[in-house]
Structures are given as structure tokens and as C-alpha cells.
Motif scaffolding. Structure first.
Motif, short mmCIF file in Angstrom:
data_model
loop_
_atom_site.label_atom_id
_atom_site.label_comp_id
_atom_site.label_asym_id
_atom_site.label_seq_id
_atom_site.Cartn_x
_atom_site.Cartn_y
_atom_site.Cartn_z
N PRO A 1 -7.19 6.69 -9.62
CA PRO A 1 -6.35 5.76 -8.82
C PRO A 1 -5.65 5.90 -7.16
CG PRO A 1 -5.59 5.53 -11.03
CD PRO A 1 -6.63 6.32 -10.94
N VAL A 2 -5.35 5.34 -6.43
CA VAL A 2 -3.97 5.54 -5.50
C VAL A 2 -2.82 6.24 -6.04
CG1 VAL A 2 -3.77 3.07 -4.60
CG2 VAL A 2 -2.92 4.62 -3.91
N GLN A 3 -2.47 5.88 -6.83
CA GLN A 3 -1.06 5.90 -7.38
C GLN A 3 -1.34 7.74 -8.48
OE1 GLN A 3 -2.69 2.63 -8.77
NE2 GLN A 3 -0.83 1.75 -8.89
N ASP A 4 -2.16 7.81 -8.13
CA ASP A 4 -2.34 8.86 -9.32
C ASP A 4 -3.40 10.18 -8.25
OD1 ASP A 4 -1.79 7.82 -11.89
OD2 ASP A 4 -3.71 7.54 -12.56
N ARG A 5 -3.70 9.31 -6.92
CA ARG A 5 -3.98 11.15 -6.05
C ARG A 5 -2.99 11.53 -5.60
NH1 ARG A 5 -9.20 8.32 -2.99
NH2 ARG A 5 -10.17 7.05 -4.34
N ASN A 6 -1.90 11.42 -5.31
CA ASN A 6 -0.44 12.46 -5.32
C ASN A 6 -0.91 12.79 -3.61
OD1 ASN A 6 1.49 13.83 -5.10
ND2 ASN A 6 1.27 15.46 -6.21
N ILE A 7 -0.71 11.58 -3.16
CA ILE A 7 -0.78 11.66 -1.68
C ILE A 7 0.18 11.56 -1.05
CG2 ILE A 7 -2.49 10.47 0.07
CD1 ILE A 7 -4.90 11.59 -1.25
N GLU B 1 0.82 -1.81 0.15
CA GLU B 1 0.38 -0.04 0.60
C GLU B 1 0.77 1.36 -0.14
OE1 GLU B 1 -2.38 -0.44 3.19
OE2 GLU B 1 -4.30 -1.31 2.16
N ALA B 2 1.62 1.12 0.67
CA ALA B 2 3.19 1.93 0.76
C ALA B 2 3.03 2.43 -0.04
CB ALA B 2 4.23 2.22 1.98
N ALA B 3 3.70 1.51 -1.82
CA ALA B 3 4.41 1.99 -2.66
C ALA B 3 3.45 2.39 -3.29
CB ALA B 3 5.25 1.06 -3.55
N LEU B 4 2.33 1.90 -3.61
CA LEU B 4 1.56 2.20 -4.33
C LEU B 4 1.06 3.30 -3.92
CD1 LEU B 4 -1.57 -0.63 -4.53
CD2 LEU B 4 -0.55 -0.12 -5.74
N SER B 5 0.33 4.07 -2.58
CA SER B 5 0.40 5.59 -2.57
C SER B 5 1.87 6.37 -3.01
CB SER B 5 0.11 5.63 -0.66
OG SER B 5 1.49 5.81 -0.43
N SER C 1 3.45 1.09 -9.66
CA SER C 1 2.86 0.41 -10.35
C SER C 1 2.57 -0.76 -9.77
CB SER C 1 3.08 0.57 -12.04
OG SER C 1 3.91 -0.33 -11.96
N GLY C 2 1.69 -1.77 -10.23
CA GLY C 2 1.70 -3.16 -9.94
C GLY C 2 2.97 -3.72 -10.03
#
Lengths: 293, 363
Positions: free
Chosen positions: B88-94, A185-189, A193-194
Motif C-alpha cells: 500500500p502507498v504507506q509502505d512504499r516509502n516514497i 494523498e500527501a498524508a498517505l504517501s 494510516s487512514g
């Protein structure tokens, strides 16, 4: 420990830590364990090498040099080269799914992964004969297309994959479950990418467990006898793996050659254990770190 | 850990422009059990907001919905007026700081902080030298200069926390989310880090949400506190609002120490167990209600004047005063009051008291 637990001197005689046995009991237990290991594990292993090398190194090499033996070694390497990567992919995907997601039938999947541990390898082999043999369900169809599975290399590979598939998954599932999904989750946030998450976070987190799994899987793939014996058909120089070759040589009273091949398998086991120990010793800190959370 | 010193004036950091956040009727079900019931909240750009509540109140679920780690069952989330749920979570820039930090164990501190930059597509990835400059800058900001080659296991809890914060700040987030940021730390480290986080926030100006179950932390650190219970927002307000003007018995009892007693209002007077308490309200119609007061807001009543009376069942030292635990009323309810040391009386004594500051809530 002693400097914390040391009691006052006049209590020393009566003081008995709860989890510590008397010296005599300790010695007895250790001797029994060592004697048992020596008799049933070390002695046979030593005698394999002793018999194999009893006529000298030249005779040993000559015994291995036979055409059929060489082909058995080749086939064994080929089978391991296919089945270990196949189980690597399977083990990773299965343990990923089990550790990181909740889904219906999860416990069934875990049970199924253990099936090869509980089923006799001979039965496993027979299942494949029943499926792909000349009288089997799919045999005639495959024969029409000129594909031979039973009494051929594909059958041996299939049987080996079946027998060895719990090894990698079983190593990975507990450690992946313990690590949870926070790192991913940390990596995704952070925008990964997957695939980046898998290759840069998930895989490094389990690499030691994965390596153990691969070592064990490989040792078993090369050493499997029962399931392979049923599907191989024992065609000399074609469908005999090393364990099967050992049996044939032994049945034909070619003891020295049998022991020579057997000693190679024993050597494989030793190398596996040594590599495993070296990894554990060399990377102890890192291994401990990946298990901690 | 190294001592946290006040930030130097010239420490600045590049950041994504902070955004307003609108949470509109957001609900979440996990299977059959609802975790959030239509929660709404507006947060201004640059605000520091605490989501405060006991476990199971839905605060972490709300935080994870903002981050994109959970999808709500209903409702809208807007960042700067634009829909965020579609991203998606990747693009939220959080920037998300996890409760147990979730640092990458096999990477050094440097690689952890650089991670969010190095996973960017080639076109938007900064050059190596630029990444290095930014990481070292962030290390300076979180006061861990010189530790970039360490692994997470070689750091103390407080240091790990700061690495996690630096890692989240590295991607120049529009929004900073922290899940129980000080939950796993010692009391002293926690205090230092709290003050320091406030300074970082004032310096960087991110819109920031943090989840906590520690009221002291929420009241001290946040611009506004959102008190949550059982999937609902009970009250939103400043520390003073929450403490002095609690909107519900839950908020009153969750924030600070308190006693809640069932009372009846009759003819403008508050009665407890049939006896007048000496407290008056400007409502005349008879109704049942809940009286709330804090232990330090009471005075002892010596004479026979109207008061709440109870027997002392326990006493203990509480800071500079002594706390009495009383059994009050016909139902032997528990009430706590503070008295001056020296005013104590033996167990079993009947004492009367009257709250000086108190609140009436609907029953």
C-alpha cells in the motif's frame, strides 16, 4: 480603488464606474433593506424579550421554574445532545463519501440529503407515525418488545434527526469538494494510516465549516416544532420540548410564561449568531486559509 | 523568496538507499478509456528521469502508479527487484511532491516537514529531539532556515515548493517522485529552483522521477528523458538523443520548433509537391514519407536550384533572427524558417530554402 481608477479631472463628471449606483439609489436600497429587517426581525425579537421581562426579572425566573417548563427544557437539551452528535457523524461520513469518491448514485445521495429542507416538517413527523405508530408498520412489533417510539422520547429524537440532518453535510460538502484529495494523498504517501489522515489532515481542514454546521444544527434541533409536535403526543412534563411548551402556555393564556420560554429560544438564536460572528472575526485568517488552495 | 545559493559542501542528508525501478508492461484503464498501454522502463538507482509529454499522455498516471496512488490494470512494478504493487502507498516509502504542493494548511512549516516522522508507529518513531534535529537539517538543506514557524499561506510559491520537497525527503524515501514540480512558479523562480533541484539530487542521490510538459525543463534537468504520448512511451534517451535523433515525428515536433512536410522519396531524391527539394537519401524504391526540419537549420536558395519554395505570409522577430512563415506546396502547408535580420523581403514574395539538417520519418 480611487487612486487607480481616478480619471482626469475634466472627465470626472461623466465618469461612472459600471458597478456603482448613484448615491440616491444606494441610500434608498439601504433604507429599504434596514426597514424591512427592523420590522420583521428586530422588532419581534425585542418584543419577545420585552414581554418576557415586563413584570421584572423575578417573575421571569418564576415563570421558567414551573415543573413542566423545567422538564421541557431538560427534554430539549437531551434531544439536542443526541441528535447533534448523530448528525455530526452522518454529515461527516456523507460529505466525505460525496467529496472524495466517485460512485454510482452520488447525485441521488446529494438530493436525498436535501430532502428534509424541502419536505414540510409535519409530513416528516407523520412519516414516523406511519412507521412506528400503534397502527404503523413497525409499531405492533416494537410494542411487543415494550419499545415505545411514538408519543415518547425516541420518536422526538428521530424526528429531530430527520429535520436537522442536512445542516452539517451541507456545510461540509462544498468545502470538502473544493479541497479535493491531494492533502489526504500527501498524508498517505508520508506513511499516515487512514485514521491518522482523517484526524490530523481531513478534520482540521474542515473544522470551521464543521463548527458552523454544528451551531446551525443545534439551533434547529432545539427550535424544531412541526415534526416534533406530530410525534410527541404533548404529554405534559414528559414529551413536551420547549417549542411545544411555548404553544401550550400560549394557548392557555399564560402569556408571560410563554414569552419567558420563547425568550430562551430567541436567546439561543442570538448566542448562535454571536458565536458564529466571533469565530469568523477571530479566526478570519485561518478560515480564509482553509478555504484557499 | 530568499535567493538560492549553491549548497555548502558539508550539507548531507540521511536517506533510504536508492533503488532500481523496473516498470514492466504497465497498463491502466479509467473505465473505458485507456490511459497507459503496456509501458516498460528500466531506471538505475540514483538516476534522475523526466517523464515528458503533453497533457493526456499518461505521464502523471504512471507517476501515481509508482507512488501507489493508482493501481495499474496490468503489469509489474519492481523496486530493487522486489514487487512494489503489493505494498500500500504507506509502505512504499516514497517521497511524493504534488503539483500544488498539498501542504497541510493548518500546520506550520516545521509540523509539515515533521509529519511523516510523527505518524510512525511508536516503535519506529524517532524521539522528539531527533525529529527536531532532522527537520532543522532539512530546512537548512532547502534553505528555509528560520521559517519553521510560518504557515504555508505565509510563504511564496517557491518557498512552498521547497517545504513540500523537505517534507517528502523527511521520510528518507527510496524513491522521489515530483509531479510538475515547477508548474506553478514564475519563470525566474523556476530556473533557480531547477538548478537547485539538480544539486539536491546530486547530493542526496535519490532515484528521482519528475513529470513535466516543459521540454526545456526535462532536457536541462534529467539524466534521461522519457517522452510520452497518448499512453505510450515514444522515446527514452539523453537530451542529445531526444533532440538530435528523435525516434518519431511526434518527438521531433514536440521537442523544439519544427516543421513536418509530407514528401515522396523517388530514385534517391526527396520531392515535395512533385518538385525536387535538393535533398538526397540512399533509398531508391518509391515511398511516401515525412520530412522534418527545424526553422534555424535551413539556408535560403537564391537561384533556380532545387529547393522548397513558398510565399511569405507572416514575419516576426525571433530572438536575434527573423522568422518567416511560408505557405508551401500545392496544399498551402505552413513552414517556418529563420533568416538573418536584413534578409527579409516583403510579404507575398516567393522564397526558396533547403534544410541543412533534416530527418525523414516513415509516413
Amino acid at each position: 480603488m480611487t487612486d487607480i481608477a481616478a480619471p482626469a479631472p475634466h472627465h470626472a463628471a461623466r465618469f461612472q464606474p459600471a458597478a456603482t449606483e448613484r448615491p440616491a439609489v444606494r441610500v434608498l436600497l439601504t433604507v429599504v433593506a434596514l426597514a424591512f429587517l427592523g420590522l420583521f426581525l428586530v422588532l419581534p425579537l425585542v418584543s419577545v424579550f420585552y414581554e418576557a421581562l415586563s413584570a421584572g426579572f423575578g417573575a421571569f425566573v418564576k415563570a421558567l421554574g414551573g415543573r413542566e417548563t423545567a422538564s421541557a427544557i431538560e427534554l430539549t437539551l437531551l434531544v439536542a445532545a443526541i441528535s447533534v452528535p448523530a448528525n455530526l457523524v452522518f454529515g461527516l461520513t456523507a460529505s466525505w463519501a460525496i467529496a472524495k469518491f466517485e460512485f454510482r448514485g452520488k447525485s441521488l445521495l446529494i438530493t436525498l440529503i436535501d430532502l428534509p429542507f424541502s419536505v414540510s416538517p409535519v409530513t416528516a413527523g407523520l412519516i414516523y407515525v406511519l412507521m412506528f405508530g400503534a397502527q404503523g408498520y413497525l409499531g405492533p412489533l416494537l410494542a411487543e418488545h415494550g419499545i415505545k417510539v411514538i408519543f415518547a422520547v425516541p420518536g422526538i429524537v428521530l424526528a429531530t434527526i430527520f429535520v436537522t440532518f442536512p445542516f452539517i453535510a451541507r456545510e461540509l460538502i462544498p468545502i470538502m469538494q473544493a479541497q479535493g484529495t491531494q492533502d489526504e494523498e500527501a498524508a498517505l504517501s508520508l506513511g499516515a494510516s487512514g485514521w491518522q489522515t482523517f484526524f490530523r489532515v481531513t478534520l482540521p481542514n474542515v473544522k470551521w465549516a464543521l463548527l458552523y454546521g454544528v451551531l446551525l444544527c443545534n439551533a434547529r434541533a432545539m427550535g424544531e416544532f412541526g415534526a416534533v409536535s406530530v410525534v410527541s403526543g404533548h404529554i405534559r412534563g414528559k414529551t413536551n420540548t420547549m417549542p411545544l411548551q411555548v404553544e401550550i402556555l400560549y394557548n392557555e393564556y399564560m402569556y408571560r410564561a410563554a414569552f419567558a420560554v420563547a425568550s430562551l429560544l430567541a436567546l439561543l438564536a442570538l448566542v448562535t449568531l454571536i458565536v458564529k460572528s466571533i469565530l469568523e472575526w477571530r479566526y478570519a485568517d485561518e478560515i480564509a486559509a482553509t478555504r484557499r488552495h | 523568496m530568499n535567493a538560492l545559493t549553491p549548497l555548502e559542501a558539508e550539507t548531507s542528508i540521511a536517506l533510504g538507499a536508492p533503488v532500481d525501478v523496473t516498470i514492466d508492461a504497465v497498463a491502466k484503464d479509467f473505465g473505458d478509456s485507456p490511459a497507459l498501454f503496456g509501458v516498460s522502463l528500466d531506471v538505475r538507482a540514483g538516476e534522475l528521469v523526466a517523464l515528458l509529454g503533453p497533457s493526456g499522455s499518461g505521464k502523471t498516471t504512471l507517476l501515481r502508479i509508482l507512488a501507489g496512488l493508482e493501481a495499474p490494470s496490468a503489469g509489474r512494478v519492481l523496486f530493487g527487484g522486489e514487487d512494489a504493487l503489493g505494498l500500500p502507498v504507506q509502505d512504499r516509502n516514497i517521497g511524493f511532491v504534488f503539483q500544488h504542493y498539498a501542504l497541510f494548511r493548518h500546520m506550520t512549516v516545521f509540523d509539515n516537514i515533521a509529519f511523516g516522522l510523527t505518524v510512525r508507529p511508536r516503535a519506529s518513531r524517532p524521539a522528539k529531539a531527533e525529529i527536531r534535529r532532522r527537520v532543522l537539517h532539512l530546512l537548512n538543506l532547502v534553505q528555509l532556515t528560520g521559517l519553521e514557524k510560518r504557515y504555508p499561506t505565509q510563504l511564496s510559491g517557491g518557498q512552498r515548493q521547497r517545504v513540500a520537497l523537505a517534507r517528502a525527503l523527511a521520510i528518507e524515501p527510496r524513491l522521489l517522485l515530483l509531479d510538475e514540480p515547477f508548474g506553478a512558479l514564475d519563470a525566474q523562480v523556476r530556473k533557480d529552483l531547477r538548478r537547485w533541484l539538480r544539486e539536491i539530487h546530486d547530493r542526496t542521490g535519490h532515484t528521482t522521477f519528475f513529470v513535466t510538459h516543459d521540454q526545456e525543463e526535462a532536457l536541462e534537468l534529467a539524466d534521461r528523458v522519457v517522452v510520452m504520448s497518448k499512453g505510450r512511451i515514444e522515446q527514452v534517451g539523453s537530451a542529445d538523443d531526444i533532440y538530435d535523433r528523435p525516434a518519431s515525428p511526434f518527438v521531433f515536433s514536440f521537442i523544439g520548433e519544427s516543421t513536418l512536410l509530407p514528401v515522396v522519396i523517388e530514385g534517391g531524391a526527396v520531392t515535395f509537391g512533385g518538385d525536387p527539394t535538393g535533398l538526397d537519401v540512399n533509398k531508391t524504391e518509391r515511398r511516401e514519407a515525412v520530412l522534418g526540419f527545424r526553422p534555424h537549420d535551413v539556408t535560403l536558395v537564391e537561384d533556380d536550384a532545387p529547393a522548397i519554395r513558398g510565399r511569405i505570409v507572416a514575419t516576426r522577430r525571433h530572438g536575434g533572427r527573423r522568422r518567416l512563415e511560408l505557405q508551401v506546396g500545392p496544399d498551402h502547408l505552413r513552414a517556418e524558417i529563420d533568416v538573418e535580420v536584413g534578409d527579409e523581403q516583403p510579404l507575398g514574395t516567393l522564397v526558396g530554402f533547403r534544410p541543412q539538417r533534416w530527418r525523414i520519418f516513415p509516413a
